[in-house]
Write an enzyme that holds these catalytic residues in place. Sequence first.
Site, PDB file in Angstrom:
ATOM      1  N   SER A  16      -3.406 -70.775 -14.112  1.00 29.46           N
ATOM      2  CA  SER A  16      -2.607 -71.567 -13.181  1.00 29.46           C
ATOM      3  C   SER A  16      -2.037 -72.757 -13.951  1.00 29.46           C
ATOM      4  O   SER A  16      -1.366 -72.568 -14.960  1.00 29.46           O
ATOM      5  CB  SER A  16      -3.471 -71.994 -11.986  1.00 29.46           C
ATOM      6  OG  SER A  16      -2.695 -72.667 -11.026  1.00 29.46           O
ATOM      7  N   HIS A  43      -0.084 -68.310 -11.632  1.00 33.24           N
ATOM      8  CA  HIS A  43       0.510 -68.969 -10.467  1.00 33.24           C
ATOM      9  C   HIS A  43       1.858 -69.556 -10.865  1.00 33.24           C
ATOM     10  O   HIS A  43       1.972 -70.268 -11.856  1.00 33.24           O
ATOM     11  CB  HIS A  43      -0.392 -70.115  -9.988  1.00 33.24           C
ATOM     12  CG  HIS A  43      -1.676 -69.643  -9.391  1.00 33.24           C
ATOM     13  ND1 HIS A  43      -2.753 -70.485  -9.174  1.00 33.24           N
ATOM     14  CD2 HIS A  43      -2.069 -68.410  -8.958  1.00 33.24           C
ATOM     15  CE1 HIS A  43      -3.746 -69.794  -8.625  1.00 33.24           C
ATOM     16  NE2 HIS A  43      -3.364 -68.540  -8.492  1.00 33.24           N
ATOM     17  N   ASP A 134      -9.117 -70.265  -7.717  1.00 33.21           N
ATOM     18  CA  ASP A 134      -8.681 -68.866  -7.712  1.00 33.21           C
ATOM     19  C   ASP A 134      -9.190 -68.174  -8.985  1.00 33.21           C
ATOM     20  O   ASP A 134      -9.132 -68.747 -10.077  1.00 33.21           O
ATOM     21  CB  ASP A 134      -7.146 -68.805  -7.646  1.00 33.21           C
ATOM     22  CG  ASP A 134      -6.655 -67.427  -7.252  1.00 33.21           C
ATOM     23  OD1 ASP A 134      -7.470 -66.605  -6.777  1.00 33.21           O
ATOM     24  OD2 ASP A 134      -5.443 -67.172  -7.419  1.00 33.21           O
TER      25      ASP A 134
END
Length: 201
Positions: A16, A43, A134
């Site tokens: 991310s 992401h 995540d």
Amino acid sequence: MDGVAPGYRMVVVGASAGGLTALRALVGGLPGNFDIPVAVVQHRSKDSQLLCELLQECTALPVCEAADKEEILPGRVYIAPPDYHMLVDGGSFALTVDEPVRFSRPSIDVTFEAVADEYGPDAIGVVLTGANGDGSRGLRRIVDRGGRGVVQDPATADVRVMPQAALRLVPEACVLPLGRIAPYLAAIRGRRLPPCTDGAA
């Protein structure tokens, strides 16, 4: 070891915040003959278009966005398209527009869990830098199915939250500095993994 035993068949990577630098280091560090498919979930915004090009610049391995029902081939790097969850099913990718998970689509957990269910002990999950949790549940699933978990040493991450969250849920994961992850993957032979020598749990 059985010389004909199948080896690892999938490496799945989640990143991310700070992921571009980390992914360029990881993908760029893999040898041109690396023969395990690599699925990457980063992401990013719906409008993001340059990730494939930026990664292709640093590797001889073909890099592309995964397409729905595309066959997964060895020696390639597949990127989850923006605004789609990326799953695997019967040796191919499956893309969905199901609701975001942890505010993310693509979700790292969704892809990791699908890879865990599809590949079982033949999967390796890698969690890199990021600003939320995540990937932690998905990495737990991979390890619970007999696969291997690798986490970037939080001390080498641009943002430590994601690798720290992964280590809370998967404390037995192999912890490596960013620069050691690609050599670690490149040293895999069949089902043999190299020693996890840098801060391994």
